[in-house]
Design an enzyme around this catalytic site. Structure first.
Site, PDB file in Angstrom:
ATOM      1  N   ASP A 102       0.878  -1.170   0.000  1.00 16.40           N
ATOM      2  CA  ASP A 102       0.000   0.000   0.000  1.00 16.40           C
ATOM      3  C   ASP A 102       0.924   1.230   0.000  1.00 16.40           C
ATOM      4  OD1 ASP A 102      -2.060   1.773   0.482  1.00 16.40           O
ATOM      5  OD2 ASP A 102      -2.944   0.645   2.107  1.00 16.40           O
ATOM      6  N   VAL A 152      -9.866  -2.786   0.933  1.00 16.51           N
ATOM      7  CA  VAL A 152     -10.271  -4.162   0.641  1.00 16.51           C
ATOM      8  C   VAL A 152     -10.015  -5.078   1.831  1.00 16.51           C
ATOM      9  CG1 VAL A 152     -10.066  -4.024  -1.874  1.00 16.51           C
ATOM     10  CG2 VAL A 152      -8.041  -4.602  -0.514  1.00 16.51           C
TER      11      VAL A 152
HETATM   12  C1  PRP Z   1      -0.863  -4.692   6.151  1.00 22.01           C
HETATM   13  C2  PRP Z   1      -0.433  -5.649   5.061  1.00 22.01           C
HETATM   14  C3  PRP Z   1       0.977  -5.231   4.772  1.00 22.01           C
HETATM   15  C4  PRP Z   1       0.969  -3.746   5.034  1.00 22.01           C
HETATM   16  C5  PRP Z   1       0.886  -2.983   3.759  1.00 22.01           C
HETATM   17  O1  PRP Z   1      -0.440  -5.169   7.380  1.00 22.01           O
HETATM   18  O2  PRP Z   1      -0.509  -6.982   5.502  1.00 22.01           O
HETATM   19  O3  PRP Z   1       1.898  -5.863   5.617  1.00 22.01           O
HETATM   20  O4  PRP Z   1      -0.186  -3.471   5.840  1.00 22.01           O
HETATM   21  O5  PRP Z   1       0.790  -1.607   3.990  1.00 22.01           O
HETATM   22  P1  PRP Z   1       1.963  -0.587   3.679  1.00 22.01           P
HETATM   23  O6  PRP Z   1       2.469  -0.878   2.292  1.00 22.01           O
HETATM   24  O7  PRP Z   1       1.247   0.745   3.758  1.00 22.01           O
HETATM   25  O8  PRP Z   1       3.021  -0.718   4.719  1.00 22.01           O
HETATM   26  P2  PRP Z   1      -1.020  -4.661   8.783  1.00 22.01           P
HETATM   27  O9  PRP Z   1      -0.089  -3.654   9.361  1.00 22.01           O
HETATM   28  O10 PRP Z   1      -2.446  -4.235   8.624  1.00 22.01           O
HETATM   29  O11 PRP Z   1      -0.934  -5.966   9.663  1.00 22.01           O
HETATM   30  P3  PRP Z   1      -1.641  -7.399   9.342  1.00 22.01           P
HETATM   31  O12 PRP Z   1      -0.845  -8.036   8.216  1.00 22.01           O
HETATM   32  O13 PRP Z   1      -1.515  -8.137  10.631  1.00 22.01           O
HETATM   33  O14 PRP Z   1      -3.074  -7.128   8.939  1.00 22.01           O
END
Ligand code: PRP
Length: 182
Positions: A102, A152
Site C-alpha cells: 500500500d 479491501v
Molecule cells: C498490512 C499488510 C501489509 C501492510 C501494507 O499489514 O498486511 O503488511 O499493511 O501496507 P503498507 O504498504 O502501507 O506498509 P497490517 O499492518 O495491517 O498488519 P496485518 O498483516 O496483521 O493485517
C-alpha cells in the site's frame, strides 16, 4: 460477511487462477534452488498457504509479524516488526510474501533490514499492489493484481482483525469502518 461488502473486487476463482500462475513463475525462476519463503503475518497467511502449494520446488518456510495499521484503515506509518530470522536468512534466496503493498512502508522497512543481514538474493511477492498510495519507493518482483485505492478485506486482509476468513476480496461498505471510527 458478504452483506458488509459494497462489491467483490476479486472472487475466489480469479484469485486461485492467479496464485497458480505466480507459483508456476516462481518455480521456473528458482529451478535448482531451495528458496526460503517468508510469510509476513498476519495478512499474508491465506495467500501464503495457497502460494506454497503452487510452487513445485523444495522450499522452506519462515514467519514474521509486521503491523502498521492498528485498527485504522490508513497506515499509521510506523512499522512494528516481531521476528527472529536473523541467522535463518543469511546466505539464502529469500522471497518475502505479502498480501498487499500500500504505502510501501512495511516492505521497504523489511527489505532494507534483510539486505543488511546477508541474504543471497531477495525478492518480494505480493498478491495485491495499490500503487496510488505509495510513499516508499518499492516495487514487488511478483504481483498478483494491481488494484485501485479502495479499502479491501478478505483472503487474509482485515479491518480491525475481522474479515480475514472471507474467501473473496471485497470492498468494505464505508459505513462498516466509519461506524467503528466514531
Ligand atoms: C498490512 C499488510 C501489509 C501492510 C501494507 O499489514 O498486511 O503488511 O499493511 O501496507 P503498507 O504498504 O502501507 O506498509 P497490517 O499492518 O495491517 O498488519 P496485518 O498483516 O496483521 O493485517
Amino acid at each position: 460477511m458478504r452483506e458488509d461488502m459494497r462489491d467483490i473486487l476479486l472472487d475466489r476463482a480469479e484469485i486461485a487462477r492467479r496464485v497458480k500462475e505466480l507459483g508456476r513463475q516462481i518455480t521456473e525462476d528458482y529451478r535448482g534452488e531451495t528458496p526460503l519463503l517468508v510469510c509476513i503475518l498476519k495478512g499474508s497467511v491465506v495467500f501464503f498457504a495457497d502460494l506454497i502449494r503452487a510452487i513445485d520446488l523444495p522450499v522452506q518456510l519462515e514467519f514474521m509479524t509486521a503491523s502498521s495499521y492498528g485498527s485504522a484503515t490508513v497506515s499509521s506509518g510506523e512499522v512494528k516488526i516481531k521476528s527472529d530470522l536473523d541467522e535463518k536468512i543469511f546466505g539464502r534466496h529469500v522471497i518475502l510474501v505479502e498480501d498487499i503493498i500500500d504505502s510501501g512502508r512495511t516492505i521497504a522497512y523489511i527489505r532494507a533490514d534483510m539486505l543488511k543481514k546477508g541474504v543471497k538474493s531477495l525478492r518480494v511477492c505480493s498478491l495485491l499492489d495499490k500503487p496510488d498510495r505509495r510513499v516508499s519507493e518499492v516495487a514487488a518482483d511478483y504481483v498478483g493484481f494491481t488494484i485501485p485505492d479502495e479499502f479491501v478485506v478478505g483472503y487474509g486482509l482485515d479491518f480491525d482483525q475481522m474479515y480475514r476468513n472471507f474467501p473473496d476480496i471485497g470492498v468494505l461498505k464505508p459505513e462498516k469502518y466509519e461506524k467503528t471510527a466514531d
